[in-house]
Motif scaffolding. Structure first.
Motif, mmCIF file in Angstrom:
data_model
loop_
_atom_site.group_PDB
_atom_site.id
_atom_site.type_symbol
_atom_site.label_atom_id
_atom_site.label_comp_id
_atom_site.label_asym_id
_atom_site.label_seq_id
_atom_site.Cartn_x
_atom_site.Cartn_y
_atom_site.Cartn_z
ATOM 1 N N VAL A 65 17.210 26.454 29.925
ATOM 2 C CA VAL A 65 16.506 27.242 28.876
ATOM 3 C C VAL A 65 15.486 28.492 29.033
ATOM 4 O O VAL A 65 15.224 29.437 28.979
ATOM 5 N N LEU A 66 15.515 28.074 30.971
ATOM 6 C CA LEU A 66 14.466 29.632 31.107
ATOM 7 C C LEU A 66 15.473 29.811 32.122
ATOM 8 O O LEU A 66 15.394 29.489 33.407
ATOM 9 N N ALA A 67 15.457 31.679 31.871
ATOM 10 C CA ALA A 67 16.401 32.017 33.014
ATOM 11 C C ALA A 67 15.974 32.425 34.404
ATOM 12 O O ALA A 67 15.353 33.594 34.708
ATOM 13 N N ILE A 68 15.220 31.353 35.958
ATOM 14 C CA ILE A 68 14.875 31.777 36.114
ATOM 15 C C ILE A 68 15.051 30.465 37.565
ATOM 16 O O ILE A 68 15.553 29.407 37.048
ATOM 17 N N ASP A 69 15.236 30.914 39.072
ATOM 18 C CA ASP A 69 15.667 29.466 39.609
ATOM 19 C C ASP A 69 14.960 28.487 40.344
ATOM 20 O O ASP A 69 13.688 29.228 40.816
ATOM 21 N N LEU A 86 6.542 31.667 40.707
ATOM 22 C CA LEU A 86 7.847 31.758 40.636
ATOM 23 C C LEU A 86 9.475 33.146 40.363
ATOM 24 O O LEU A 86 10.144 32.460 40.714
ATOM 25 N N GLY A 87 8.524 33.683 39.864
ATOM 26 C CA GLY A 87 9.429 35.040 39.773
ATOM 27 C C GLY A 87 9.200 35.517 38.627
ATOM 28 O O GLY A 87 8.420 35.481 37.573
ATOM 29 N N GLN A 88 10.424 36.413 37.953
ATOM 30 C CA GLN A 88 10.233 36.848 37.132
ATOM 31 C C GLN A 88 12.109 36.617 35.978
ATOM 32 O O GLN A 88 12.751 35.915 36.895
ATOM 33 N N ALA A 89 11.456 36.751 35.065
ATOM 34 C CA ALA A 89 13.618 36.205 34.533
ATOM 35 C C ALA A 89 12.657 36.688 32.863
ATOM 36 O O ALA A 89 11.660 37.115 32.408
ATOM 37 N N GLU A 90 13.798 37.007 32.163
ATOM 38 C CA GLU A 90 14.013 37.843 30.771
ATOM 39 C C GLU A 90 13.883 36.670 29.499
ATOM 40 O O GLU A 90 14.423 35.431 30.088
ATOM 41 N N LEU A 95 11.100 41.620 30.420
ATOM 42 C CA LEU A 95 10.978 41.285 31.905
ATOM 43 C C LEU A 95 10.094 40.494 31.707
ATOM 44 O O LEU A 95 8.943 41.537 31.634
ATOM 45 N N HIS A 96 10.096 39.468 32.453
ATOM 46 C CA HIS A 96 8.275 38.692 31.687
ATOM 47 C C HIS A 96 8.217 37.711 33.190
ATOM 48 O O HIS A 96 9.578 37.628 34.370
ATOM 49 N N GLU A 110 3.679 29.436 32.182
ATOM 50 C CA GLU A 110 3.330 30.437 31.576
ATOM 51 C C GLU A 110 4.421 31.808 31.622
ATOM 52 O O GLU A 110 4.425 32.063 32.544
ATOM 53 N N LEU A 111 4.539 32.493 30.690
ATOM 54 C CA LEU A 111 5.112 33.906 31.087
ATOM 55 C C LEU A 111 4.330 35.001 30.180
ATOM 56 O O LEU A 111 4.251 34.744 29.165
#
Length: 351
Positions: A65-69, A86-90, A95-96, A110-111
């Motif tokens: 459900v979370l588009a991040i590596d 952790l980086g950024q995700a859509e 972009l968050h 948290e985004l």
């Protein structure tokens, strides 16, 4: 009797009650970001601020459900205190920035919406170098405090920025300030220790940057999917909902947004940088991390100046001591000694 009873209830709600408020478990977050809670196995067990997407999260695996590596990520990989970036995700087409921290047996994500061009690169490093040079050029503590206020105002864009130092009995005094929007000055104003309750001070040591993007926000409750998350510890949260008492305090000051950054010296809360704005204002993760880095640099500069002042005072005391000791033995009695050494004694004691 009913009137007296109500009066007693109002009296009971005094400033010392603030020390008992469990501000680390508010059960809700501020609405300028969203939260996803996963158990130790990576299954989503709760969320806040996710709107219609909450149905998609319920009971699913985090990586679905979370588009991040999340390769190599685990609950145990998170620090005991503080958060990991952790980086950024859509999310919903935007972009968050994504951070994660440990809360008991849970991993909390948290985004917050990413700032355009907020990647840390050569420009960012050059800016930090410039800021460090400006701080180091400050001669006195007052100069350093005022320069610090100006720098944080440039970084955050807030209308009024103050450097607040803790003194005796946990009280505080404003020793530096920068105002860009015509706000009232609080320079040299003193504030009682009760303004910042004990548990808030403890969180300031742990969570070094706090942002209230809009004092008129409506808290977003944490929704539990499988088990009760109402007592989830949000000590390391960047979105933690704030005490209603503090919100009213800011409203009474005419403040619509605030941010505060801890100045920690030798593991002790030396003071804070307090930022106020007349309109709602969100700070991106990049800005918050910059503030945290600069606050650490300020703490080092403060330590250097205090150690310098201490060394100068030691030299002064030793010089005065030598003057007085050299007089010993040359006078016939104590009265004669005190008469001849009076000026040096007053200098020694700053009398």
């Amino acid at each position: 009797m009913e009137g007296n009873s109500r009066m007693l209830e109002r009296v009971a709600t005094n400033l010392t009650n603030c020390d008992l408020e469990p501000i680390h478990i508010p059960g809700s977050i501020q609405p300028h970001g969203l939260m996803i809670v996963a158990d130790a196995h990576g299954t989503v067990v709760g969320s806040a601020g996710c709107g219609a997407e909450a149905k998609r999260l319920r009971g699913n695996r985090l990586q679905d459900v979370l588009a991040i590596d999340l390769a190599g990520f685990s609950h145990q990989s998170l620090p005991q205190t503080g958060f990991s970036v952790l980086g950024q995700a859509e999310w919903n087409g935007r972009l968050h920035d994504v951070i994660a921290y440990r809360s008991g047996e849970y991993a909390v994500f948290e985004l917050t919406e990413a700032e355009a061009g907020s990647q840390f690169g050569a420009t960012f490093l050059a800016r930090l170098e410039s800021i460090g040079s400006r701080l180091s050029r400050s001669i006195t503590l007052t100069d350093l405090a005022n320069q610090t206020a100006k720098i944080f105002q440039e970084i955050t864009g807030y209308g009024r920025v103050m450097v607040y130092r803790f003194i005796d009995d946990e009280a505080g005094v404003v020793i530096g300030e920068s105002i860009a929007d015509g706000s009232d000055s609080f320079m040299n104003h003193h504030f009682p220790g009760s303004d910042i309750p004990k548990q808030a001070r403890a969180l300031y040591l742990r969570n070094r940057v706090r942002v209230i993007a809009d004092v008129n926000y409506t808290p977003v409750p944490i929704e539990s999917y499988r088990e009760d998350l109402s007592a989830l510890d949000l000590s390391d949260s960047t979105l933690r909902s704030v005490s209603p008492v503090h919100i009213q305090y800011l409203k009474n000051m005419g403040v619509n947004a605030s941010a505060s950054m801890s100045i920690i010296k030798d593991g002790v809360l030396w003071g804070m940088v307090a930022c106020h704005h007349h309109e709602p204002r969100v700070l991106s993760l990049a800005t918050r991390l910059t503030c945290q880095t600069v606050a650490s640099a300020v703490a080092r500069q403060i330590k250097m100046r205090e150690e310098g002042e201490l060394n100068r005072e030691r030299v002064r005391l030793r010089a005065q001591e030598d003057l007085i000791v050299n007089r010993l033995g040359t006078d016939e009695n104590l009265r004669s000694f005190l008469g001849g050494a009076a000026r040096d004694l007053t200098h020694l004691l700053r009398a």
